[in-house]
Design an enzyme around this catalytic site. Structure first.
Site, PDB file in Angstrom:
ATOM      1  N   GLU A  83       1.655  -0.745   9.442  1.00 42.22           N
ATOM      2  CA  GLU A  83       1.597   0.655  10.214  1.00 42.22           C
ATOM      3  C   GLU A  83       1.528   0.568  11.694  1.00 42.22           C
ATOM      4  OE1 GLU A  83      -0.375   3.313   7.624  1.00 42.22           O
ATOM      5  OE2 GLU A  83       0.978   3.098   6.019  1.00 42.22           O
ATOM      6  N   GLU A 138       4.230   0.303   0.493  1.00 41.01           N
ATOM      7  CA  GLU A 138       3.289   1.313   0.121  1.00 41.01           C
ATOM      8  C   GLU A 138       3.746   2.494  -0.566  1.00 41.01           C
ATOM      9  OE1 GLU A 138      -0.114   2.225   2.443  1.00 41.01           O
ATOM     10  OE2 GLU A 138       0.053   0.150   3.534  1.00 41.01           O
TER      11      GLU A 138
HETATM   12  O1  AHR Z   1      -3.205   2.589   1.199  1.00 43.92           O
HETATM   13  C1  AHR Z   1      -4.067   3.332   1.996  1.00 43.92           C
HETATM   14  C2  AHR Z   1      -3.607   3.178   3.496  1.00 43.92           C
HETATM   15  O2  AHR Z   1      -2.351   3.917   3.580  1.00 43.92           O
HETATM   16  C3  AHR Z   1      -3.190   2.183   4.126  1.00 43.92           C
HETATM   17  O3  AHR Z   1      -4.619   1.399   4.339  1.00 43.92           O
HETATM   18  C4  AHR Z   1      -2.473   2.102   5.122  1.00 43.92           C
HETATM   19  O4  AHR Z   1      -1.415   1.205   5.374  1.00 43.92           O
HETATM   20  C5  AHR Z   1      -1.831   3.527   4.702  1.00 43.92           C
HETATM   21  O5  AHR Z   1      -1.929   4.556   5.776  1.00 43.92           O
END
Ligand code: AHR
Length: 489
Positions: free
Chosen positions: A172, A291
């Site tokens: 990210e 994610e």
């Molecule tokens: O999964 C929790 C967080 O969400 C992770 O660390 C990040 O990559 C995302 O913003």
């Protein structure tokens, strides 16, 4: 309500890449310490891994686990987690403002993934670090040469390389919250050069470049285009991240969020294909949705947690039936797009926005399955093979931001001599009778539902869990239910 589902095996979407059932363990909250690893727990093995947690992970058959972050990785020095444990430093962890003890690092984590029958998707730090440390880590993990970092691994007791095949180029990096975030151009250049040197060390690895942190980032689109133009030849996948929530309590709209996921996937695929066309390339860059999940329940509680603790209870969302139905719809959406989505990670796996929850030994030491465990387990178990698009006819309802939303969400998977159909009934009050048009007979119908969309599981009571429905003349999908219907051809 009635619906019809026609399955024609000619409508194959893809040969599913099993890595679509991946997950994620970050050094965050109680995911590692007090989650998978707790040496003082009576059920832990001689290495400190909780065997009760490992059993539940194994039941999920997780093919790949992203590690060690997440936001954590952007400030992480991987060497801190290698070598004699007693010499490892306590460090300030800036992403979540905790203390990282480094008792677990890549040396240990690669052993745990073997224990649970999985493999690692390793992220490198492109926040505070860059190409140099990334290439050293690839050497440490994957090479057998008589050179510094491979020797270091051998000295640490691992004569065989870990053989990590899948790598993320940071995390990210567009997010203002990210340690040392980057502009699109800064990241694109860094990712390109890092990819180049990582593949010089080990040409057999696959690389995932960061896409946007979520669909609503101000640079969404421009970011993907810039990164893909710069890195197209070096990378194999571009990442997508998105979390979904229902802070206003609008269940009907929340259950429809998989339509947003579907649109997001198609937009990123279209950008990747435009860059492919511009370059006249033969190569297709596929998608890694590394994610995804529901995340919002714990937001307020997290604001109360004091900084600089070891393994505080961060991001401990407690999921209800509504969330399980959303996770079911999101899994179906990933399968419907499995021609482009080759990797996906339910974020995360234990304690942190997770299907598996634990109590620390001092609090009772139990482990339990959240509601979302079940759709994930059932799709991972029965969703291996070829994804098949279903021809669906059903009623719809209206959601302001999305338009018409079908009450039924579905996809099929041909698995050997079985067709396994995954179906969610989004209606909150009406059962749905389904006319199946498919060669074969229904041999099993598994349903996940409960009295109320607010029902949760706890360590004391498992209210939301799969139940086998007796097969009668008709297949009826209960209101607010996730279903697996198994047909033997
Ligand atoms: O999964 C929790 C967080 O969400 C992770 O660390 C990040 O990559 C995302 O913003």
């Amino acid at each position: 309500m009635r619906a019809s589902i026609k399955i024609d095996l000619k409508n194959i979407i893809s040969n599913i890449d099993n890595r679509i059932y991946g997950s994620f363990i970050e050094h965050l909250g109680r995911a590692v310490y007090g989650g998978i690893y707790e040496p003082d727990h009576p059920l832990s093995d001689e290495s400190g891994w909780r065997s009760d947690v490992a059993s539940l992970v194994k039941e999920l058959s997780v093919p790949v686990i992203r590690y060690p972050g997440g936001n954590f990785v952007s400030g992480y020095n991987w060497e801190d987690g290698t070598g004699p444990v007693e010499q490892r430093p306590n460090k300030l962890e800036l992403a979540w403002r905790t203390i990282e003890t480094n008792e677990v690092g890549i040396d240990e984590f690669q052993e745990w993934t073997k224990k649970v029958g999985s493999s690692i998707m390793m992220a490198v730090n492109l926040g505070t670090r860059g190409a140099d440390d990334a290439r050293n880590l690839v050497e440490y993990c994957n090479l057998d040469t008589p050179t510094y970092y491979a020797d270091m691994r051998r000295r640490n007791g691992f004569s065989d390389p870990f053989g990590i095949k899948l790598w993320c180029l940071g995390n990210e990096m567009d997010g203002p919250w990210q340690i040392c975030a980057k502009t699109p151009t800064e990241y694109a250049r860094l990712a390109h050069e890092t990819a180049k040197v990582m593949k010089l060390v080990d040409p057999s690895i696959e690389l995932v470049a960061c896409g946007s942190a979520h669909k609503n980032m101000p640079t969404f689109g421009v970011w993907e285009e810039t990164v893909l133009r710069e890195c197209y030849d070096d990378i194999d996948y571009i990442s997508l991240h998105n979390y979904y929530g229902n802070p206003t309590g609008d269940t009907r709209a929340f259950l429809a969020c998989s339509l947003e996921m579907d649109a997001f996937i198609k937009e990123v695929a279209a950008i990747a294909d435009r860059v492919k066309a511009e370059k006249g390339s033969d190569k297709t860059v596929n998608l890694s949705f590394d994610e995804w999940n529901v995340w919002f329940h714990s937001n307020d509680a997290d604001k109360e947690i004091a900084p600089w603790q070891v393994a505080p209870p961060l991001l401990e969302d407690i999921y209800n039936l509504e969330d399980a139905l959303v996770v079911g719809c999101l899994l179906i959406t990933l399968l419907k797009n499995s021609d482009r989505v080759k990797i996906a990670c339910l974020a995360q796996l234990v304690n942190v926005i997770a299907p598996i929850m634990t109590e620390n030994a001092t609090d009772g030491g139990r482990v339990w399955k959240q509601t979302i465990y079940y759709p994930y387990m059932l799709v991972s178990k029965f969703g291996r093979g070829e994804a098949v698009a279903v021809d669906l006819s059903c009623d719809s309802y209206h959601v302001e931001s999305l338009g018409d939303v079908p009450y039924i969400e579905s996809v099929a998977v041909r698995s050997g001599e079985y067709i396994n159909v995954f179906v969610v009934n989004r209606s909150l009050d009406e059962d749905c009778t389904v006319d199946f048009n498919c060669t074969g007979s229904v041999i099993e119908h598994i349903v996940v539902t409960s009295e109320s969309v607010n029902d949760i599981n706890t360590a004391d009571a498992e209210t939301v869990r799969p139940v086998n429905v007796e097969i009668g003349d008709e297949i009826v999908l209960s209101a607010k239910s996730f279903n697996v219907i198994r047909i033997k051809m």
